[in-house]
Design an enzyme around this catalytic site. Structure first.
Site, PDB file in Angstrom:
ATOM      1  N   HIS A 102       0.860  -1.110  -0.011  1.00 51.67           N
ATOM      2  CA  HIS A 102       0.041   0.032   0.007  1.00 51.67           C
ATOM      3  C   HIS A 102       0.956   1.269   0.037  1.00 51.67           C
ATOM      4  CE1 HIS A 102      -4.130  -1.939   1.038  1.00 51.67           C
ATOM      5  NE2 HIS A 102      -3.178  -2.987   1.034  1.00 51.67           N
ATOM      6  N   ASP A 136      -6.426   5.480   1.144  1.00 52.30           N
ATOM      7  CA  ASP A 136      -6.517   4.036   1.016  1.00 52.30           C
ATOM      8  C   ASP A 136      -8.021   3.628   1.463  1.00 52.30           C
ATOM      9  OD1 ASP A 136      -5.095   1.619   0.540  1.00 52.30           O
ATOM     10  OD2 ASP A 136      -3.797   1.856   2.029  1.00 52.30           O
TER      11      ASP A 136
END
Ligand code: UDP
Length: 443
Positions: free
Chosen positions: A17, A114
């Site tokens: 990520h 995210d």
């Protein structure tokens, strides 16, 4: 330069990520935006904190906003993965950001977040919010449809406008409503409509059907801005001098990413397969999911005899390597990959043929993208990481086949050209990124 645009970027847990968020931050910064990275502290892995330190040393004008996490509050949901626990903890700490965000100067134009924190950030900030999706459009199509899918009657799940995905490719936690992963997806995909746009690290020609399916399935504000390019790091990176001595396209690179450790028995089989195949190799080994707990020496993992017998034929490395530099090296002729999405986009951008060996999570669906796009091959019989011990003979056969497959090499190079077209001036990802910059100015 338009320093008035100021974007906050908020990645969750894990290198898979963090890396695309930092790549996007570096790209927007290079286009003239001010950027602030929100870092959740403490990180799960040492790799994340080291990478962040290096990033801020490389880009001194990009700011760091530390979010000191509240202790983990155990919920009713099943969650036993340290990276998922961190995501849950971050989502539960999001409210602490409010005073920090409003004190930023210049004021924020937008935030890129995210998926696991999307709904919480939307509740908190009255700013244009863009999730950045770090998986494939194919897997994201499944995520976005999950809460509307009828129960599957056979061994396939039908995704509207895309076709069916075998149930065996779906990670079991996603089909368990009591699992954190399923609940996280349902909550946050329900909030997608409130996002200003949905950024995704893929490119339209890599998986055109999945991008189109997302558009038709209510995610019409999808923005495929990938493959996000690597940025230049400040430290001198040493690509193994050994690689420089090898013939073009003769070495197989093997890595299962940052959070996947092979079992001891599978590690031994893979070592035996490498020896048996006669292929040159560069193998990055990992002993446990979280690097801070990974104390075992290379020799203990693969055996002293293996290291001795393969001296000159290959290298085994434990620890962080510059994967994108390795994949770009002319000596690399194949990549045995778990198909973490970043690894797939890097292989595609660099035209390196992939032998897909998915282990968990989105990786089987990503492996299907690899196969459909022509970047690589996937041996479905090898199953998930926990399903079977794949014997050395099978692995050795596949290794030889992939490294010697001229057609596959040509197809992977074609994908590299497509990736290049999309990221050069006038290419579709470039235009979307430029449009994004324009929209920050008008917000
Ligand atoms: N990576 C790297 N060096 C390593 C291990 C990983 O540079 O030693 C990078 C790799 O290039 C990719 C990311 O870490 O950008 C891994 O993300 P991916 O989605 O492939 O897999 P994950 O680690 O999330 O399973």
């Amino acid at each position: 330069m338009n320093e008035a645009s100021h974007v906050a970027l908020f990645p969750c847990a894990g290198m898979g990520h963090l890396i695309p968020f930092l790549r996007l931050a570096a790209d927007l910064h290079s286009r003239g935006a001010a950027a602030t990275i929100i870092t959740a502290e403490p990180t799960v892995s040492a790799a994340e904190s080291d990478y962040l330190s290096n990033f801020f040393a490389t880009f001194p004008r990009i700011k760091r906003l530390q979010l000191h996490l509240l202790p983990h509050k155990k919920s009713q949901l099943t969650n036993d993965d340290p990276f998922f626990i961190q995501m849950e903890r971050i989502a539960d700490s999001v409210h602490l950001l409010q005073p920090l965000l409003s004190s930023l100067s210049p004021p924020l134009s937008a935030a890129v977040v995210d998926l696991p924190v999307l709904s919480r950030v939307l509740r908190l900030a009255s700013l244009p919010i863009y999730p950045l999706i770090t998986t494939s459009a194919r897997f994201f199509s499944l995520m976005a449809s999950l809460s509307h899918l009828p129960p599957h009657e056979n061994d396939r799940l039908e995704i509207p406008n895309l076709g069916s995905i075998p149930v065996s490719s779906i990670p079991p936690p996603m089909l368990d409503p009591n699992h954190y992963f399923a609940a996280m997806i349902t909550t946050n995909t329900a909030a997608l409509r409130e996002a200003r746009g949905v950024l995704i690290n893929t490119f339209a020609s890599l998986e055109p059907e999945a991008v189109e399916a997302l558009r038709r399935n209510g995610v019409d504000h999808i923005l495929p801005i990938g493959p996000l390019p690597p940025f230049k790091r400040s430290e001198t990176v040493i690509v193994l001098p050994w690689l420089d001595e090898q013939a073009p396209e003769s070495v197989v690179y093997i890595s299962f990413g940052n959070r996947t450790a092979l079992s001891k028995s599978q590690t031994r089989e893979l070592a035996a397969a490498l020896e048996m195949s006669g292929c040159k190799f560069l193998w990055v080994v990992k002993g446990s999911k979280v690097d801070k707990e990974d104390g075992e020496e290379v020799e203990a993992m693969v055996g002293a005899a293996f290291l001795e017998k393969t001296e000159g034929k290959g290298k085994v490395i434990k620890g962080w390597v510059e994967q994108e530099r390795i994949l770009a090296h002319p000596a690399i002729g194949g990549f045995v990959s778990h198909c973490g999405w970043n690894s797939v986009t890097e292989a595609a951008a660099l035209g390196v043929p992939v032998l897909a060996w998915p282990r968990h999570g989105d990786q089987r669906v990503n492996a299907e993208v690899v196969e459909r796009a022509g970047v690589g091959v996937w041996e479905r019989e090898w199953g998930w990481g926990w399903e079977r011990l794949v014997p050395r003979e099978e692995i050795a056969d596949k290794l030889r086949a992939v490294i010697g497959d001229g057609k596959l090499r040509a197809a992977a190079k074609e994908v590299k050209q497509e990736a290049r077209r999309t990221t050069e001036v006038g290419g579709s990802s470039q235009r979307l990124l430029q449009g994004l910059m324009e929209s920050f100015k008008t917000n």
